[in-house]
Design an enzyme around this catalytic site. Structure first.
Site, PDB file in Angstrom:
ATOM      1  N   ASP A 260       0.774  -1.330  -0.033  1.00  0.00           N
ATOM      2  CA  ASP A 260       0.091  -0.181  -0.034  1.00  0.00           C
ATOM      3  C   ASP A 260       0.900   1.210  -0.097  1.00  0.00           C
ATOM      4  O   ASP A 260       2.058   1.361   0.668  1.00  0.00           O
ATOM      5  CB  ASP A 260      -0.904   0.090   1.247  1.00  0.00           C
ATOM      6  CG  ASP A 260      -1.849   1.341   1.307  1.00  0.00           C
ATOM      7  OD1 ASP A 260      -2.676   1.288   0.549  1.00  0.00           O
ATOM      8  OD2 ASP A 260      -1.705   1.953   2.267  1.00  0.00           O
TER       9      ASP A 260
ATOM     10  N   GLU B 299       1.184  -0.606  -5.216  1.00  0.00           N
ATOM     11  CA  GLU B 299       0.044   0.369  -5.351  1.00  0.00           C
ATOM     12  C   GLU B 299       0.754   1.787  -5.751  1.00  0.00           C
ATOM     13  O   GLU B 299       1.282   2.535  -4.888  1.00  0.00           O
ATOM     14  CB  GLU B 299      -0.723   0.531  -4.176  1.00  0.00           C
ATOM     15  CG  GLU B 299      -2.052   1.332  -4.442  1.00  0.00           C
ATOM     16  CD  GLU B 299      -2.511   2.550  -3.582  1.00  0.00           C
ATOM     17  OE1 GLU B 299      -3.337   3.191  -3.465  1.00  0.00           O
ATOM     18  OE2 GLU B 299      -1.625   2.586  -2.202  1.00  0.00           O
TER      19      GLU B 299
HETATM   20  C1  GLC Z   1      -3.787   3.449  -0.256  1.00  0.00           C
HETATM   21  C2  GLC Z   1      -5.396   3.180  -0.327  1.00  0.00           C
HETATM   22  C3  GLC Z   1      -6.325   4.005   0.251  1.00  0.00           C
HETATM   23  C4  GLC Z   1      -5.853   4.759   1.549  1.00  0.00           C
HETATM   24  C5  GLC Z   1      -4.248   5.128   1.620  1.00  0.00           C
HETATM   25  C6  GLC Z   1      -3.757   5.521   2.737  1.00  0.00           C
HETATM   26  O1  GLC Z   1      -4.066   4.532  -1.282  1.00  0.00           O
HETATM   27  O2  GLC Z   1      -5.650   2.831  -1.290  1.00  0.00           O
HETATM   28  O3  GLC Z   1      -7.562   3.714   0.397  1.00  0.00           O
HETATM   29  O4  GLC Z   1      -6.503   5.672   1.697  1.00  0.00           O
HETATM   30  O5  GLC Z   1      -3.389   4.250   0.994  1.00  0.00           O
HETATM   31  O6  GLC Z   1      -3.472   4.187   3.612  1.00  0.00           O
END
Ligand code: GLC
Length: 625
Positions: A257, A299
């Protein structure tokens, strides 16, 4: 040599070099890291080890084939608990889904969790959802059903309730060093000058005052999400151990993430710094040594030039999988403009990438849609960034003539004109508005668009992943507005509870839910049975001439080992005629409105194709291997 030693020997030099470079030759920390890897390898179950072996032996990587079909779901929205998810696996299997991404499910404080993205304990499942044993059981059942389980690893930050944060808050220097603490606002204010904001309206700024510590702490996301300091080797060692702990519970795919944010250097925007790539490479090596069947999904929701480097190089790969985010945003741009030129240009860039790169393709996920388009390309048509973003946001809120979309804005930043967008697929496609108006013609158009977009998604190389509920055309859920903990975060609009009644209705292929589900099942079945959909297939844009000279139809060609597929998609609600050079005798695999056709009907070449509004079709020709 045993498995661990062989794999360790393969990576030892590179691993040490990277580690020493990041952590100033800290031998002690490195030794700890290596013994930690050994420890996790020795604790990995025989079942998972044989799984690793099976996966790494295959000549072609299993995740690069054409058999993957993914779904993304919040365990509680889908089935209340992890046991509930287990009980509903037959539903998932019936859809042909074999990649299940469950949204964050580790312990996080109620109402301060950012949908589970503020973890207070990386080794405990959120009690509402179940236990670690439930997770291991679910993983086991998934494996028995051929499903790979993907889980988030929220590594950039912890919740302010995490044990480290609690100790830091109470003044423990050792734990404060795991985060970024400042005695006053001078330094944070200076740093703020070069830092963009992730949530400009819902959580402005990158720092938060912690009254208990009497200090300022770095919080790039929400104030209750404290950024971890990966300059501290203890943080990296312990967080890698947390990741391996999840892998040993049977998680197959780790979603890293907020990857770009994990290394901070004052004076920079603290995103995508070279050290981030070193850390990701080290985590890849850790997996290769301890649990080589595990995949890393990065991500990186940014422009392509930032995304692609996270694949690493062929010799030194980083992530196995990345999101095809620009294609996703460009697809919705095409829905609004009915002009496929930007999408074509984007696809051309993706088509030339090495075949080892595997993308997760999606139409939408749990987050908003950000309008990160190639504005330099759009400039030639007189399209400018700020007004265009406004146009797109107006379009998808149904504020423009001919749009029945029902999206909502997300983090509207008036300074930059940079609002993003939320909404389920069906609501963005106009199905919600059409049903409310009881307008059957509009329902048909909405359905056609929704199905065509999914057909387009399943045509792309990589792994198609749908959001749970989109397979039955689930609409927006506005109840979040009544919940004070959610009302400011419009992403909850498209994170509603799964509608099991609608799922029942979808068993009737004539219901609108059933039509979407049936089409998706048919498309994924065809995809799985045609080799031209494998990741290494050649892909290209099919040159099309249109009768009226517009650009609303796009054609994609795929070829692998003697099989060629031509797919065409009409992004306009009006019927279109297009001409191609494809004169051979193709068979039609599937086409809009004819999704249940089981037999291939031979067509007489594709030189002139007529597509209904939002129509699509897939055609195949097999030259033999
Ligand atoms: C990522 C997740 C998102 C979250 C962010 C902070 O971007 O996809 O939903 O708000 O991380 O953890």
């Amino acid at each position: 040599m045993n498995g661990f030693d062989t794999r360790y020997a393969r990576y030892a030099d590179e691993m040490k070099r990277l580690y020493m470079q990041l952590y100033n030759n800290d031998e002690k920390a490195f030794d700890y890291f290596v013994s930690m890897l050994k420890d996790y390898e020795s604790r990995r179950s025989p079942a998972l080890k044989s799984w690793d072996e099976k996966r790494t032996k295959k000549s072609e990587s299993w995740y690069m084939d054409n058999k993957r079909f993914g779904m993304l779901a919040y365990a509680d929205c889908f089935a209340d608990t992890l046991t509930g998810v287990r009980e509903h696996l037959p539903y998932i299997c019936r859809l042909g889904v074999n990649y299940l991404h469950l949204m964050p499910l580790l312990k996080s404080p109620k109402d301060r969790s950012d949908g589970g993205y503020a973890v207070s304990d990386f080794r405990t499942v959120e009690p509402r959802l179940g236990t670690m044993d439930d997770l291991a059981d679910l993983a086991e059942d998934c494996h028995e059903n051929g499903i790979s389980l993907c889980l988030d690893f929220v590594m950039n930050h912890t919740s302010e309730d995490h044990e480290w944060a609690v100790r830091a808050r109470h003044g423990d220097k050792e734990y404060q060093d795991r985060y970024f603490f400042y005695d006053g606002w001078d330094e944070p204010s200076r740093l703020e000058e070069s830092l963009p904001e992730v949530f400009p309206t819902t959580a402005p700024g990158n720092f938060t005052w912690c009254s208990e510590a009497g200090k300022v702490v770095m919080t790039t996301f929400y104030p209750y999400q404290w950024d971890l300091n990966y300059r501290n080797p203890v943080v990296f060692n312990d967080m890698t151990a947390n990741m391996l702990f999840l892998c040993n519970r049977g998680v197959d795919i780790i979603r890293l993430d907020a990857t770009p944010y994990i290394w901070k250097t004052p004076g920079t925007n603290c995103r995508n710094l070279p050290e981030v790539h070193m850390l990701v490479r080290l985590m890849r090596i850790a997996c290769e040594i301890v649990c080589p069947g595990t995949l890393l999904l990065g991500e990186i929701v940014m422009e392509p030039k930032e995304v692609v480097p996270y694949f690493g190089t062929i010799d030194r790969p980083e992530c196995h999988l990345l999101y095809n985010v620009t294609t996703m945003a460009s697809t919705w741009h095409t829905v609004a403009t009915k002009d496929t030129r930007l999408l074509s240009d984007q696809l051309n860039k993706v088509f030339v990438l090495p075949k080892q790169y595997v993308f997760i393709n999606y139409l939408r996920c749990h987050d908003d849609i950000g309008w990160g388009l190639d504005y330099a390309y759009l400039e030639q048509f007189g399209i400018e960034e700020v007004p265009h973003k406004k146009f797109l946001n107006d379009y998808f809120r149904g504020m423009i003539f001919d749009s029945d979309s029902r999206g909502e804005l997300y983090n509207d930043d008036p300074r930059l004109g940079d609002a993003r967008l939320c909404g389920t697929c069906a609501s963005l496609c106009g199905i919600e508005a059409a049903i409310e108006e009881g307008d059957t013609e509009k329902i048909e158009m909405g359905l056609a668009l929704d199905i065509m977009l999914h057909a387009f998604l399943l045509t792309l190389s990589g792994i198609p992943v749908i959001y749970s509920g989109d397979e039955i055309g689930q609409r927006n859920d506005r109840t979040y507005r009544e919940d004070p903990a959610k009302s400011q975060d419009s992403r909850y609009l498209h994170r509603g509870k799964f509608d099991w009644e609608a799922a029942k209705r979808s068993m009737d292929g004539r219901s609108y839910e059933g039509r979407i589900r049936k089409s998706l099942c048919a498309l994924s079945k065809i995809r799985k049975s045609h080799r031209a959909f494998v990741n290494e297939a050649d892909t290209w844009l099919v040159p099309l001439a249109s009768a009226d000279g517009d650009h609303s139809v796009i054609g994609i060609g795929r070829y692998h080992k003697g099989e060629k597929i031509i797919a065409v998609f009409n992004f306009s609600p009006a019927a279109k005629t297009v001409y191609t050079e494809e004169k051979e005798k193709y068979s039609t695999l599937i086409s809009s409105g004819n999704e249940s056709a089981r037999k291939k009907t031979a067509s007489s070449g594709l030189s002139c194709m007529q597509l209904p509004g939002y129509g699509y079709s897939w055609h195949v020709i097999d030259y033999g291997k």
